[in-house]
Design an enzyme around this catalytic site. Structure first.
Site, mmCIF file in Angstrom:
data_model
loop_
_atom_site.group_PDB
_atom_site.id
_atom_site.type_symbol
_atom_site.label_atom_id
_atom_site.label_comp_id
_atom_site.label_asym_id
_atom_site.label_seq_id
_atom_site.Cartn_x
_atom_site.Cartn_y
_atom_site.Cartn_z
ATOM 1 N N HIS A 59 89.470 2.575 84.092
ATOM 2 C CA HIS A 59 89.176 3.263 82.848
ATOM 3 C C HIS A 59 89.418 2.351 81.641
ATOM 4 O O HIS A 59 90.056 1.305 81.752
ATOM 5 C CB HIS A 59 90.032 4.523 82.727
ATOM 6 C CG HIS A 59 89.704 5.562 83.753
ATOM 7 N ND1 HIS A 59 90.395 6.754 83.843
ATOM 8 C CD2 HIS A 59 88.768 5.607 84.738
ATOM 9 C CE1 HIS A 59 89.900 7.482 84.831
ATOM 10 N NE2 HIS A 59 88.911 6.798 85.395
ATOM 11 N N GLU A 61 91.310 2.688 78.904
ATOM 12 C CA GLU A 61 92.689 2.493 78.466
ATOM 13 C C GLU A 61 93.389 1.445 79.333
ATOM 14 O O GLU A 61 94.100 0.568 78.824
ATOM 15 C CB GLU A 61 93.461 3.823 78.539
ATOM 16 C CG GLU A 61 92.883 4.917 77.650
ATOM 17 C CD GLU A 61 91.916 5.834 78.383
ATOM 18 O OE1 GLU A 61 91.936 7.043 78.134
ATOM 19 O OE2 GLU A 61 91.123 5.327 79.221
ATOM 20 N N CYS A 84 93.140 10.296 80.689
ATOM 21 C CA CYS A 84 93.346 11.067 81.922
ATOM 22 C C CYS A 84 94.825 11.104 82.271
ATOM 23 O O CYS A 84 95.588 10.185 81.960
ATOM 24 C CB CYS A 84 92.519 10.487 83.065
ATOM 25 S SG CYS A 84 93.133 8.929 83.729
ATOM 26 N N CYS A 93 95.891 7.250 83.291
ATOM 27 C CA CYS A 93 95.983 6.344 82.141
ATOM 28 C C CYS A 93 97.239 6.629 81.320
ATOM 29 O O CYS A 93 97.783 5.725 80.682
ATOM 30 C CB CYS A 93 94.740 6.483 81.261
ATOM 31 S SG CYS A 93 93.267 5.760 81.997
#
Length: 368
Positions: A59, A61, A84, A93
């Protein structure tokens, strides 16, 4: 920009605009996951950026944190979507954010995923991380309209597109192009930003299209080709048939003899048998559900007159691009006219003319 009542500064807006640009750059390329942009700032300097990886993982982040060579303690993170906070293929994350010692997180909109919605803020605050939301909300809600539609309806977001001449023709023998090169660039961008593209076998046999993205350095991001072909009548000498490789071409059919089915399967085309209605039309919503289950989230339909009108009647399109050329085409022995303008105006009343430079062409975006 910021106002007296705005809880965000001018610089906050700039950082989130950059995060949105990062998310836009991966739209349609992140599989079933949303495309997210992330910017990390410390002492008013950008120290790292990240975006969702191709096919959705890692992801944004995680990438921004992992890409940073500086100490993140006391820094501020700007991210387009709520981080998330659940365990899936990867760890949350929020775990990475907490571990990194980031002191503040500003995200724009909440994730509609029930595993996440509103939970990340609570988790981060429990670890004394300051959290704000709502920055650039209107623009970012618009950007995530397709993702929110996917999550809510368990269906792909469908974009339609057709090009017509000044006198409403979509084909005239001897004329390969209707719109100009500037309009073509938008067409290829739409192919780039959608993970799949759909046509009928009639269009394939008539035009022998390639259906790929031909923008510079973007050919590798061409969409999966989907063909609706009731009796497997598509031309086996066509570009689509000959260029089929594993997982890049799907054909929906209803009936065909075994030798024909074997020929298609041998070419590495994915064949899916699908039901039809009494009037010999595919049950299009059933097909869309199947495509969603196969991972399609954003589908561009470049249909001819029949397929386009059928999908307009059924209100399948979430949005529809009408490209119109300034030139007339001759109505001689072999031509095709688009007769769906009335349906388009009746069922997709929300429209706006795009302001980009398309030369003498015009492009109008229609929505329900």
């Amino acid at each position: 920009m910021s106002t007296k009542k705005d809880k965000f500064s001018f610089k906050d807006h700039l950082y989130m605009e950059l995060a949105l640009d990062l998310a836009i750059s991966r739209k349609g390329l992140t599989g079933s996951n949303p495309s997210v942009g992330c910017v990390i700032v410390k002492n008013d300097n950008i120290i790292s950026i990240g975006r969702t990886s191709l096919n959705g993982r890692p992801h944004a982040e995680y990438n921004a944190i992992n890409n940073c060579s500086e100490n993140l303690k006391g820094s501020k993170m700007y991210v387009t979507l709520e981080p998330c906070c659940h365990y899936g293929v990867t760890s949350p994350c929020t775990n990475s954010i907490i571990k990194s010692k980031i002191s503040e997180v500003i995200f724009s909109v909440k994730d509609v995923d029930k595993r996440v919605y509103g939970k990340a803020e609570r988790i981060l605050k429990l670890k004394d991380i300051k959290v704000k939301s709502g920055l650039l909300k209107k623009d970012i809600l618009q950007f995530y309209s397709s993702y929110f539609y996917n999550k809510k309806n368990k269906l792909p977001f469908i974009t339609g597109k057709i090009a017509i001449s000044k006198n409403n023709l979509i084909y005239s023998k001897g004329y390969k192009k209707i719109t100009n090169k500037l309009s073509d660039k938008l067409t290829h961008y739409l192919r780039y930003s959608n993970d799949s593209i759909m046509i009928s076998y009639k269009t394939l046999n008539k035009d022998n299209p390639r259906l790929n993205c031909r923008l510079k350095n973007m050919r590798n991001f061409s969409p999966i080709r989907i063909v609706l072909d009731n009796k497997l009548s598509l031309n086996t000498k066509s570009y689509i048939f000959k260029s089929a490789v594993k997982d890049n071409t799907i054909v929906f059919y209803n009936e065909a003899n075994k030798s024909k089915v074997d020929e298609f399967k041998k070419s590495k085309i994915t064949l899916i048998k699908s039901k039809i209605t009494k009037d010999k039309k595919f049950k299009i919503k059933t097909i869309m559900k199947k495509l969603y289950s196969l991972g399609s989230r954003n589908i561009l339909v470049e249909g001819g007159n029949d397929l386009t009108n059928y999908l307009l009647e059924k209100k399948i399109y979430n949005q529809f691009y009408l490209f119109k050329s300034s030139k007339k085409l001759p109505k001689l022995n072999d031509f095709r006219e688009f007769n769906g303008l009335k349906i388009l105006k009746q069922k997709y009343k929300n429209k706006k003319k795009l302001k980009s430079n398309f030369g003498k062409d015009t492009v109008i975006l229609h929505k329900i």
